[in-house]
Scaffold this active site. Structure first.
Site, mmCIF file in Angstrom:
data_model
loop_
_atom_site.group_PDB
_atom_site.id
_atom_site.type_symbol
_atom_site.label_atom_id
_atom_site.label_comp_id
_atom_site.label_asym_id
_atom_site.label_seq_id
_atom_site.Cartn_x
_atom_site.Cartn_y
_atom_site.Cartn_z
ATOM 1 N N SER A 149 0.814 -1.215 0.000
ATOM 2 C CA SER A 149 0.000 0.000 0.000
ATOM 3 C C SER A 149 0.848 1.267 0.000
ATOM 4 O O SER A 149 0.557 2.221 -0.718
ATOM 5 C CB SER A 149 -0.932 0.009 1.218
ATOM 6 O OG SER A 149 -1.830 -1.058 1.158
ATOM 7 N N LYS A 157 -7.648 -6.705 11.038
ATOM 8 C CA LYS A 157 -8.854 -6.471 10.247
ATOM 9 C C LYS A 157 -10.144 -6.727 11.025
ATOM 10 O O LYS A 157 -11.189 -6.159 10.699
ATOM 11 C CB LYS A 157 -8.836 -7.318 8.972
ATOM 12 C CG LYS A 157 -7.766 -6.899 7.974
ATOM 13 C CD LYS A 157 -7.846 -7.684 6.687
ATOM 14 C CE LYS A 157 -6.774 -7.229 5.704
ATOM 15 N NZ LYS A 157 -6.880 -7.932 4.402
ATOM 16 N N GLY A 162 -7.498 -21.924 4.030
ATOM 17 C CA GLY A 162 -7.295 -20.996 5.137
ATOM 18 C C GLY A 162 -8.608 -20.424 5.617
ATOM 19 O O GLY A 162 -9.579 -20.304 4.855
ATOM 20 N N TYR A 212 1.385 -12.078 -3.512
ATOM 21 C CA TYR A 212 1.903 -11.389 -4.695
ATOM 22 C C TYR A 212 3.430 -11.305 -4.713
ATOM 23 O O TYR A 212 4.028 -10.862 -5.697
ATOM 24 C CB TYR A 212 1.311 -9.977 -4.798
ATOM 25 C CG TYR A 212 1.704 -9.059 -3.662
ATOM 26 C CD1 TYR A 212 2.791 -8.196 -3.780
ATOM 27 C CD2 TYR A 212 1.000 -9.059 -2.463
ATOM 28 C CE1 TYR A 212 3.159 -7.363 -2.730
ATOM 29 C CE2 TYR A 212 1.350 -8.233 -1.412
ATOM 30 C CZ TYR A 212 2.433 -7.390 -1.559
ATOM 31 O OH TYR A 212 2.801 -6.567 -0.516
#
Length: 242
Positions: free
Chosen positions: A16, A63, A123, A204
């Site tokens: 980010s 989160k 997961g 990624y």
């Protein structure tokens, strides 16, 4: 100058920060993006007290924990029960959103074929909740796979030829294979992977994980999580500026 940032733990690697810093430079936006690396969610009130912030992203492991500090959740975050984007409203309230589901949804759509009707989600952490929500919107049936399966979940040892023939979409929501531990991957029976499978790894870095490589060798189509990250970040930007 407007200030944005990321809340998380051990986030030096942050996608980010680079993404938004590059965006601000390229588009001549008077803003900065900072990492707020905190060891406990208890530090969050101090972060927002000491900084005038226009918007925040939230990553592992906060989160779900972050929600106790929010005044409102949008409908998607409420359903997912996880937040990765925070907007500070003009009235002083703090609202939580989830853009992970959007990034996944839009990034996988071009790759889906008619036979991708059932999915295995590897997961059961915070990311998997957003993926499950997106699959529901796509009307794709799914099962969770876990090392310690709860009711209605599968264990890795249960994955056999019959299951993998039915479930031709596989999404990795675990961190297994993330750099620098690139030799690790979820323990699935690759002998039963075929050219009918679409394997989506949320990781990624590296661009091709061990999971993707082994699946590709069996003819499967593979995707990493970079496009999802870009799309969820741009969705967050639109929320902050709406």
């Amino acid at each position: 100058m407007r200030k944005f940032g990321l809340i998380g733990r051990n986030i030096d690697y942050s996608f980010s920060r680079k993404h938004f810093s590059d965006k601000f430079n390229e588009e001549n936006i008077d803003a900065e993006y900072l990492n707020f690396d905190i060891q406990s969610i208890d530090e969050f009130p101090k972060v927002i007290k000491n900084n005038i912030i226009s918007g925040l992203n939230v990553t592992i492991p906060y989160k779900e924990e972050i929600m106790q500090y929010l005044d409102h959740l949008d409908a998607h975050a409420q359903s997912i029960k996880a937040v990765n984007t925070i907007k500070f409203e003009k009235d002083g309230s703090i609202c939580g959103y989830n853009t992970d589901y959007w990034g996944f949804l839009e990034s996988i759509k071009p790759h889906l074929e008619n036979h991708h009707q059932k999915a295995l989600i590897l997961g059961t952490g915070g990311a998997s909740k957003a993926i499950a929500y997106a699959l529901e919107l796509l009307e794709i049936d799914y099962r969770f796979v876990s090392r310690k399966p709860a009711k209605d979940e599968l264990s890795y040892s249960e994955l056999d030829e019959n299951i993998l023939k039915k479930y031709t979409l596989i999404i990795n929501c675990t961190p297994l294979g993330t750099s620098p531990n690139i030799e690790k991957c979820p323990d699935i029976p690759f002998d039963h992977i075929s050219d009918k499978h679409l394997v989506y790894d949320l990781i990624y870095n590296p661009a091709e994980t061990k999971l993707m490589k082994l699946a590709s060798e069996k003819g499967a189509k593979t995707i990493n999580g970079l496009e999802m990250l870009k799309l969820q970040a741009e969705k967050a930007w639109s929320i902050w500026n709406s």
